[in-house]
Motif scaffolding. Structure first.
Motif, short mmCIF file in Angstrom:
data_model
loop_
_atom_site.label_atom_id
_atom_site.label_comp_id
_atom_site.label_asym_id
_atom_site.label_seq_id
_atom_site.Cartn_x
_atom_site.Cartn_y
_atom_site.Cartn_z
N PHE A 50 0.87 -1.17 0.00
CA PHE A 50 0.00 0.00 0.00
C PHE A 50 0.91 1.22 0.00
O PHE A 50 1.69 1.42 0.92
N GLU A 51 0.85 2.02 -1.07
CA GLU A 51 1.70 3.19 -1.20
C GLU A 51 0.83 4.43 -1.39
O GLU A 51 0.55 4.83 -2.52
N PRO A 52 0.39 5.05 -0.30
CA PRO A 52 -0.51 6.21 -0.40
C PRO A 52 0.15 7.46 -0.95
O PRO A 52 -0.53 8.37 -1.41
N ASN A 53 1.47 7.51 -0.89
CA ASN A 53 2.21 8.67 -1.40
C ASN A 53 3.66 8.26 -1.62
O ASN A 53 4.01 7.09 -1.47
N ALA A 54 4.49 9.24 -1.97
CA ALA A 54 5.88 8.95 -2.32
C ALA A 54 6.77 8.62 -1.11
O ALA A 54 7.91 8.20 -1.28
N THR A 65 7.56 1.10 5.55
CA THR A 65 8.82 1.60 4.99
C THR A 65 8.69 3.09 4.72
O THR A 65 7.80 3.51 3.99
N VAL A 66 9.56 3.86 5.33
CA VAL A 66 9.60 5.30 5.12
C VAL A 66 10.64 5.59 4.05
O VAL A 66 11.79 5.15 4.16
N ILE A 67 10.25 6.31 3.01
CA ILE A 67 11.17 6.67 1.94
C ILE A 67 11.74 8.05 2.26
O ILE A 67 11.03 9.05 2.22
N SER A 68 13.02 8.09 2.59
CA SER A 68 13.65 9.35 2.98
C SER A 68 14.26 10.05 1.78
O SER A 68 15.10 9.49 1.08
N LYS A 69 13.84 11.28 1.54
CA LYS A 69 14.39 12.05 0.42
C LYS A 69 15.73 12.68 0.79
O LYS A 69 16.39 13.27 -0.06
N HIS A 70 16.13 12.55 2.05
CA HIS A 70 17.40 13.09 2.50
C HIS A 70 18.37 11.98 2.86
O HIS A 70 17.97 10.93 3.37
N ILE A 71 19.64 12.21 2.63
CA ILE A 71 20.68 11.22 2.86
C ILE A 71 21.09 11.19 4.33
O ILE A 71 21.19 12.24 4.97
N GLU A 72 21.29 10.00 4.84
CA GLU A 72 21.79 9.84 6.21
C GLU A 72 23.31 9.86 6.18
O GLU A 72 23.95 9.02 5.54
N MET A 73 23.90 10.85 6.87
CA MET A 73 25.35 10.97 6.92
C MET A 73 25.84 11.04 8.36
O MET A 73 26.83 11.68 8.67
N ASP A 104 14.86 11.53 -8.02
CA ASP A 104 13.62 11.98 -8.65
C ASP A 104 13.25 13.32 -8.02
O ASP A 104 12.52 13.39 -7.04
N ALA A 105 13.76 14.39 -8.61
CA ALA A 105 13.56 15.73 -8.03
C ALA A 105 12.11 16.17 -8.05
O ALA A 105 11.70 17.01 -7.24
N LYS A 106 11.30 15.62 -8.94
CA LYS A 106 9.89 16.01 -8.99
C LYS A 106 9.15 15.55 -7.74
O LYS A 106 8.28 16.25 -7.23
N ARG A 107 9.49 14.37 -7.25
CA ARG A 107 8.81 13.84 -6.07
C ARG A 107 9.58 14.09 -4.77
O ARG A 107 8.97 14.18 -3.70
N TYR A 108 10.91 14.20 -4.87
CA TYR A 108 11.72 14.26 -3.66
C TYR A 108 12.58 15.52 -3.57
O TYR A 108 13.68 15.49 -3.03
N ALA A 109 12.07 16.62 -4.06
CA ALA A 109 12.83 17.87 -4.03
C ALA A 109 12.97 18.39 -2.60
O ALA A 109 12.10 18.20 -1.76
N TRP A 113 15.17 24.42 -1.41
CA TRP A 113 16.14 24.67 -2.47
C TRP A 113 15.49 24.86 -3.83
O TRP A 113 16.17 24.99 -4.84
N GLY A 114 14.18 24.80 -3.90
CA GLY A 114 13.52 24.87 -5.19
C GLY A 114 13.41 23.49 -5.80
O GLY A 114 13.31 22.49 -5.08
N PRO A 115 13.43 23.37 -7.11
CA PRO A 115 13.24 22.07 -7.77
C PRO A 115 14.49 21.20 -7.79
O PRO A 115 14.88 20.66 -8.83
N PHE A 116 15.15 21.08 -6.65
CA PHE A 116 16.38 20.29 -6.58
C PHE A 116 16.29 19.28 -5.44
O PHE A 116 15.73 19.57 -4.38
N GLN A 117 16.86 18.12 -5.65
CA GLN A 117 16.89 17.08 -4.64
C GLN A 117 18.26 17.07 -3.99
O GLN A 117 19.28 17.00 -4.67
N GLY A 118 18.31 17.17 -2.67
CA GLY A 118 19.61 17.19 -2.02
C GLY A 118 19.50 17.35 -0.51
O GLY A 118 18.45 17.68 0.03
#
Length: 200
Positions: A50-54, A65-73, A104-109, A113-118
């Motif tokens: 079941f994937e209600p969102n990104a 499962t949590v999808i993290s758009k940020h990197i663990e450092m 995927d910057a469209k879903r995980y921006a 920072w605007g339209p950037f993933q990071g």
């Protein structure tokens, strides 16, 4: 007198050509059995998820499962983001896992920072706070709606605590994984959706 073998110096062009061929041999599609972000999952697993969102995926095995758009450092990003979603979803911490998001910057921006993933500049929590709360709340609302539909009771009478969905009046309860298929069919196009569990 011993014979000294002649060692031919490979040209840079010839070396790179050979290395490229080796890389292609290693990474040919279908040669790796592992799956990960950005790779197509098993078809059976997709049907049971079941994937209600990104940002949230719940399996029939009851794993969240949590999808993290940020990197663990080492700064605790994975723990922080997972905690926000788990609290809003009312999941048990023991059932929560974290997975890095694909490129995927469209879903995980990064919304700061605007339209950037990071990840950087101490922005992970600041730009994820409300987004992750809404992701968790949406999943919770769809799961409770699924339980209400299955049990034929008002959704307002459904409660969630530590990953268990319950209807006190009838004594019925079930884990998230039991409702994933029905939850996927719930509508999200209604006023006030999703309602956050606690005030901001």
């Amino acid at each position: 007198m011993s014979h000294i073998p002649h060692i031919e110096n490979e040209s840079r062009r010839r070396f790179l050509h050979g290395a490229a061929g080796l890389s292609l041999a290693i990474y040919l599609p279908g040669t790796l059995g592992a799956t990960g972000p950005g790779l197509p999952p098993d078809a059976t697993a997709v049907a049971q998820n079941f994937e209600p969102n990104a940002f949230v995926r719940i399996g029939a095995d009851n794993v969240v499962t949590v999808i993290s758009k940020h990197i663990e450092m080492g700064q605790g990003t994975y723990t922080g983001i997972a905690t926000i979603i788990a609290e809003e979803l009312d999941a048990a911490w023991s059932q929560v896992r974290v997975e890095g998001a694909p490129a995927d910057a469209k879903r995980y921006a990064n919304t700061l920072w605007g339209p950037f993933q990071g990840t950087g500049g101490s922005s992970a929590m600041a730009n994820s706070w409300m987004q992750m709360r809404q992701a968790g709340a949406a999943a919770r609302a769809m799961l409770t709606a699924a339980a209400a539909q299955q049990w034929q009771v008002p959704v307002a009478e459904i409660s969630v605590s530590e990953g268990l969905i319950s209807h006190t009046a009838s004594g019925r309860s079930g884990k998230f994984g039991e409702f994933v298929q029905l939850a996927a069919d719930q509508s999200v196009n209604r006023p006030g959706f999703p309602r956050l569990l606690r005030a901001s």
